[in-house]
Design a protein around this motif. Structure first.
Motif, PDB file in Angstrom:
ATOM      1  N   ALA A  68      10.620 -33.504 -16.178  1.00  0.00           N
ATOM      2  CA  ALA A  68      11.524 -34.204 -16.761  1.00  0.00           C
ATOM      3  C   ALA A  68      12.926 -34.290 -16.205  1.00  0.00           C
ATOM      4  O   ALA A  68      13.413 -35.496 -16.198  1.00  0.00           O
ATOM      5  CB  ALA A  68      12.105 -33.414 -18.164  1.00  0.00           C
ATOM      6  N   ALA A  69      13.186 -33.326 -15.088  1.00  0.00           N
ATOM      7  CA  ALA A  69      14.485 -33.427 -14.500  1.00  0.00           C
ATOM      8  C   ALA A  69      14.243 -34.478 -13.291  1.00  0.00           C
ATOM      9  O   ALA A  69      15.153 -35.381 -12.933  1.00  0.00           O
ATOM     10  CB  ALA A  69      14.774 -32.174 -13.785  1.00  0.00           C
ATOM     11  N   ARG A  70      13.200 -34.592 -12.693  1.00  0.00           N
ATOM     12  CA  ARG A  70      12.695 -35.660 -11.730  1.00  0.00           C
ATOM     13  C   ARG A  70      12.871 -37.018 -12.303  1.00  0.00           C
ATOM     14  O   ARG A  70      13.125 -37.902 -11.606  1.00  0.00           O
ATOM     15  CB  ARG A  70      11.239 -35.400 -10.977  1.00  0.00           C
ATOM     16  N   ALA A  71      12.446 -37.245 -13.646  1.00  0.00           N
ATOM     17  CA  ALA A  71      12.441 -38.462 -14.069  1.00  0.00           C
ATOM     18  C   ALA A  71      13.850 -39.064 -14.509  1.00  0.00           C
ATOM     19  O   ALA A  71      13.947 -40.402 -14.648  1.00  0.00           O
ATOM     20  CB  ALA A  71      11.534 -38.454 -15.429  1.00  0.00           C
ATOM     21  N   VAL A  72      14.871 -38.155 -14.539  1.00  0.00           N
ATOM     22  CA  VAL A  72      16.144 -38.846 -14.954  1.00  0.00           C
ATOM     23  C   VAL A  72      16.538 -39.598 -13.773  1.00  0.00           C
ATOM     24  O   VAL A  72      16.752 -38.872 -12.560  1.00  0.00           O
ATOM     25  CB  VAL A  72      17.065 -37.677 -15.371  1.00  0.00           C
TER      26      VAL A  72
END
Length: 241
Positions: A68-72
């Motif tokens: 999720a953090a990489r997708a932000v």
């Protein structure tokens, strides 16, 4: 080719070393945000990653959070945090953005480094009477260090590249020549700034690659280098006369 010549001429112009936007000042700002962000991310991610790797619990949650953090989108998050925290706290907004970017790689490097260790080595250490803390500090941490440095390497490169957008909110860094040069159509300046960011990333990657190689324990390095020779000796011994 002329554009590259103009870019290098811009880089080596004496004017680049003068004033509030001198290249050495911009480099210092870029390194400051990189080091602070990676250090804060490491303080958050490493204990969690080590706990996951040591206990074998929570890996699915860590993978989900990292994904999720990489997708932000970093740029969108930076602008959002500046609007939420206010212009006065722009540096804090930038650091939070870069920290969130660095956490996934550090977290993955921490727990995969421990997970990659042969369980028989852990069982042998436990059988000798070592405590869990001794197992972690004397067995797991040294053996998992190369993958941890690999995670640090990925995090540093990602942050170096992303700190470029800090110039968009007037925080300086090596992205400033790029951000300022685009509307002015100063493509020599834009390319010069891009070359500086790329050079910094390459130097950091080289240094961390050397550190990652040096992090391999001596015994493991000897075992790995001796393995091919041992296999060749085995094949020769088993070959028919």
């Amino acid at each position: 080719m002329n554009l590259f010549a103009d870019a290098f001429a811009w880089l080596f112009s004496p004017e680049r070393l003068q004033g509030p936007y001198a290249l050495q000042t911009l480099l210092g700002q870029h390194l400051f945000y990189t080091v602070v962000s990676v250090a804060v991310a490491a303080a958050i991610a490493l204990p969690i990653g080590w706990l996951i790797g040591h206990t074998g619990k929570g890996r699915e949650v860590a993978v989900a959070i990292s994904g999720a953090a990489r997708a932000v989108p970093s740029f969108g998050l930076l602008v959002l945090l500046v609007l939420v925290l206010g212009v006065v706290r722009t540096p804090l907004a930038a650091v939070i953005t870069f920290v969130l970017l660095a956490i996934p790689s550090l977290l993955a490097g921490a727990y995969t480094g421990l997970e990659a260790i042969d369980r028989r080595e852990i069982d042998a250490a436990r059988a000798t009477g070592m405590t869990e803390w001794q197992i972690f500090t004397k067995v797991e941490l040294p053996l998992g260090l190369p993958l941890l440095v690999g995670g640090l390497r990925a995090a540093v490169l990602q942050v170096i590249a992303t700190v470029t957008i800090a110039a968009y909110v007037n925080l300086g860094g090596l992205g400033w020549p790029i951000i300022q040069g685009i509307p002015l159509r100063r493509f020599d300046q834009v390319l010069g700034g891009a070359i500086l960011v790329a050079a910094l990333a390459l130097i950091a990657d080289l240094l961390l690659a050397v550190a990652q190689r040096a992090a391999v324990p001596h015994g493991v390095r000897v075992q790995q280098s001796g393995a091919p020779a041992s296999r060749r000796a085995g094949r020769v011994a088993s070959a028919p006369a």
